[in-house]
Design a protein around this motif. Structure first.
Motif, PDB file in Angstrom:
ATOM      1  N   ILE A 145       0.833  -1.193   0.000  1.00  0.00           N
ATOM      2  CA  ILE A 145       0.000   0.000   0.000  1.00  0.00           C
ATOM      3  C   ILE A 145       0.873   1.250   0.000  1.00  0.00           C
ATOM      4  N   GLU A 146       0.428   2.257  -0.716  1.00  0.00           N
ATOM      5  CA  GLU A 146       1.117   3.552  -0.755  1.00  0.00           C
ATOM      6  C   GLU A 146       0.343   4.525   0.125  1.00  0.00           C
ATOM      7  N   MET A 147       1.026   5.127   1.102  1.00  0.00           N
ATOM      8  CA  MET A 147       0.361   6.017   2.032  1.00  0.00           C
ATOM      9  C   MET A 147       0.039   7.360   1.376  1.00  0.00           C
ATOM     10  N   HIS A 154       0.128  14.226   7.687  1.00  0.00           N
ATOM     11  CA  HIS A 154      -0.442  13.112   8.435  1.00  0.00           C
ATOM     12  C   HIS A 154      -1.003  12.114   7.417  1.00  0.00           C
ATOM     13  N   ALA A 155      -0.839  10.833   7.709  1.00  0.00           N
ATOM     14  CA  ALA A 155      -1.418   9.819   6.839  1.00  0.00           C
ATOM     15  C   ALA A 155      -2.938   9.841   6.982  1.00  0.00           C
ATOM     16  N   VAL A 156      -3.644   9.933   5.861  1.00  0.00           N
ATOM     17  CA  VAL A 156      -5.102  10.019   5.892  1.00  0.00           C
ATOM     18  C   VAL A 156      -5.775   8.863   5.158  1.00  0.00           C
ATOM     19  N   ASP A 157      -5.013   8.132   4.366  1.00  0.00           N
ATOM     20  CA  ASP A 157      -5.583   7.001   3.623  1.00  0.00           C
ATOM     21  C   ASP A 157      -4.420   6.255   2.960  1.00  0.00           C
ATOM     22  N   TRP A 158      -4.745   5.218   2.224  1.00  0.00           N
ATOM     23  CA  TRP A 158      -3.709   4.527   1.450  1.00  0.00           C
ATOM     24  C   TRP A 158      -4.313   3.956   0.175  1.00  0.00           C
ATOM     25  N   ILE A 159      -3.436   3.728  -0.799  1.00  0.00           N
ATOM     26  CA  ILE A 159      -3.839   3.174  -2.083  1.00  0.00           C
ATOM     27  C   ILE A 159      -3.310   1.749  -2.194  1.00  0.00           C
ATOM     28  N   SER A 174     -13.099  -7.800  -5.029  1.00  0.00           N
ATOM     29  CA  SER A 174     -12.232  -8.285  -6.103  1.00  0.00           C
ATOM     30  C   SER A 174     -10.963  -7.436  -6.205  1.00  0.00           C
ATOM     31  N   LEU A 175      -9.902  -8.060  -6.749  1.00  0.00           N
ATOM     32  CA  LEU A 175      -8.649  -7.328  -6.957  1.00  0.00           C
ATOM     33  C   LEU A 175      -8.845  -6.178  -7.936  1.00  0.00           C
ATOM     34  N   GLU A 176      -9.733  -6.349  -8.905  1.00  0.00           N
ATOM     35  CA  GLU A 176      -9.994  -5.284  -9.877  1.00  0.00           C
ATOM     36  C   GLU A 176     -10.525  -4.039  -9.172  1.00  0.00           C
ATOM     37  N   GLN A 177     -11.302  -4.245  -8.112  1.00  0.00           N
ATOM     38  CA  GLN A 177     -11.825  -3.108  -7.350  1.00  0.00           C
ATOM     39  C   GLN A 177     -10.785  -2.539  -6.384  1.00  0.00           C
ATOM     40  N   LEU A 178      -9.911  -3.398  -5.863  1.00  0.00           N
ATOM     41  CA  LEU A 178      -8.931  -2.969  -4.873  1.00  0.00           C
ATOM     42  C   LEU A 178      -7.778  -2.173  -5.481  1.00  0.00           C
ATOM     43  N   ILE A 179      -7.154  -2.733  -6.512  1.00  0.00           N
ATOM     44  CA  ILE A 179      -5.898  -2.179  -7.014  1.00  0.00           C
ATOM     45  C   ILE A 179      -6.114  -0.793  -7.627  1.00  0.00           C
ATOM     46  N   THR A 182      -8.258   3.786  -3.179  1.00  0.00           N
ATOM     47  CA  THR A 182      -7.968   4.044  -1.768  1.00  0.00           C
ATOM     48  C   THR A 182      -8.861   3.174  -0.886  1.00  0.00           C
ATOM     49  N   PHE A 183      -8.348   2.885   0.305  1.00  0.00           N
ATOM     50  CA  PHE A 183      -9.126   2.090   1.248  1.00  0.00           C
ATOM     51  C   PHE A 183     -10.412   2.826   1.621  1.00  0.00           C
ATOM     52  N   GLY A 184     -10.285   4.145   1.869  1.00  0.00           N
ATOM     53  CA  GLY A 184     -11.443   4.931   2.284  1.00  0.00           C
ATOM     54  C   GLY A 184     -12.550   4.982   1.255  1.00  0.00           C
ATOM     55  N   SER A 185     -12.199   4.896  -0.033  1.00  0.00           N
ATOM     56  CA  SER A 185     -13.220   4.931  -1.082  1.00  0.00           C
ATOM     57  C   SER A 185     -13.953   3.599  -1.195  1.00  0.00           C
ATOM     58  N   LEU A 186     -13.328   2.536  -0.693  1.00  0.00           N
ATOM     59  CA  LEU A 186     -13.921   1.202  -0.786  1.00  0.00           C
ATOM     60  C   LEU A 186     -14.692   0.818   0.464  1.00  0.00           C
ATOM     61  N   PHE A 187     -14.257   1.367   1.606  1.00  0.00           N
ATOM     62  CA  PHE A 187     -14.895   1.022   2.880  1.00  0.00           C
ATOM     63  C   PHE A 187     -15.296   2.313   3.589  1.00  0.00           C
ATOM     64  N   TYR A 188     -16.581   2.605   3.569  1.00  0.00           N
ATOM     65  CA  TYR A 188     -17.075   3.875   4.131  1.00  0.00           C
ATOM     66  C   TYR A 188     -16.847   3.951   5.637  1.00  0.00           C
TER      67      TYR A 188
END
Length: 268
Positions: A145-147, A154-159, A174-179, A182-188
């Motif tokens: 993951i890239e911060m 300050h770290a606010v999310d990661w890709i 799915s990996l297509e959705q993950l890669i 950002t984590f925040g865009s995938l998990f509210y």
């Protein structure tokens, strides 16, 4: 993998020379004529040196928060009524100098983040997949993951830059959705507690283990995270319910004591 440049200082402990990595130093506190050097991992080294002598060796990247205390800018999570370190420790500081300390903290952190290099870092999802190709077959989840840092650094999310099939199974996406997302865009319901540890890894070069509940996927996780590229964090993830502990020898008890930090620290 190019990590932050490692510099060192030399101190004397019990009449013997010792070399310490500057990147491992969290903070230094003066106790009379003794300097206590607190290191990542919990060790404390004591030496007969003045704060000025140590400042000269340390160079930039450290902030004097009061007359007898130097703190690594990389070790600071934020500044409120205390200096809050990424490892959970809290330090006092001179309140009347709060603005000056915060301004210096932002400058130092900006320099750290701005100096992250790009040498050797894959540039596309395909390059990441090639680099981590052998990880695709691992039986446990792995991610690089890239911060993402805000203006205050300050770290606010990661890709998610890379993930293997086991990660997709664990994250239930799915990996297509993950890669590339950002984590925040995938998990509210993103829980910021993960950020604090991943920030420590990316900025301070530590290897950490986290065991906690992930509300995002309703699972108790064990996560081993470690530095990969500059500004990145590698994560090995396990569903705790899938792990079984086995005791194969009498040394296991001693190993567990060390693992959970139950043995007393020895004075240097």
């Amino acid at each position: 993998m190019k990590l932050q440049e490692i510099k060192h200082i030399t101190i004397t402990i019990n009449r013997k020379k010792a070399v310490l990595s500057i990147n491992s130093i969290l903070y230094i506190v003066m106790r009379g004529k003794i300097a206590e050097i607190h290191i990542s991992g919990g060790e404390v080294y004591k030496t007969h040196m003045t704060l000025g002598e140590l400042e000269e060796q340390l160079g930039e990247g450290f902030i004097k928060v009061h007359r007898g205390c130097l703190v690594s800018a990389m070790a600071i999570h934020d500044i409120t009524d205390n200096i809050n370190l990424s490892n959970g420790e809290k330090l006092e500081y001179t309140i009347r100098k709060k603005k000056k300390i915060i301004d210096q903290f932002y400058v130092e952190r900006k320099n750290i983040v701005s100096n992250f290099g790009t040498d050797g870092i894959p540039k596309t999802p395909e390059e990441y997949k090639t680099y981590y190709g052998s990880f695709d077959r691992l039986p446990f989840a792995f991610a690089d993951i890239e911060m993402i840092f805000n203006e205050e650094r300050h770290a606010v999310d990661w890709i998610f830059r890379y993930g293997n099939p086991a990660l997709a199974k664990l994250e239930k996406i799915s990996l297509e959705q993950l890669i590339g997302n950002t984590f925040g865009s995938l998990f509210y319901n993103m829980d910021a507690k993960w950020l604090r540890s991943y920030e420590r890894v990316a900025l301070y070069g530590e290897t950490l283990e986290i065991m906690d509940y992930s509300p995002e996927i309703d699972t108790y996780l064990k996560v081993i995270c470690f530095p990969t590229f500059e500004g990145h964090c590698g994560c090995i993830l396990f569903d705790i319910s899938d792990i079984r502990f086995t005791k194969n020898s009498s040394d296991a008890d001693q190993a567990l004591k060390l693992y959970f930090g139950q043995l007393p620290q020895m004075d240097a």
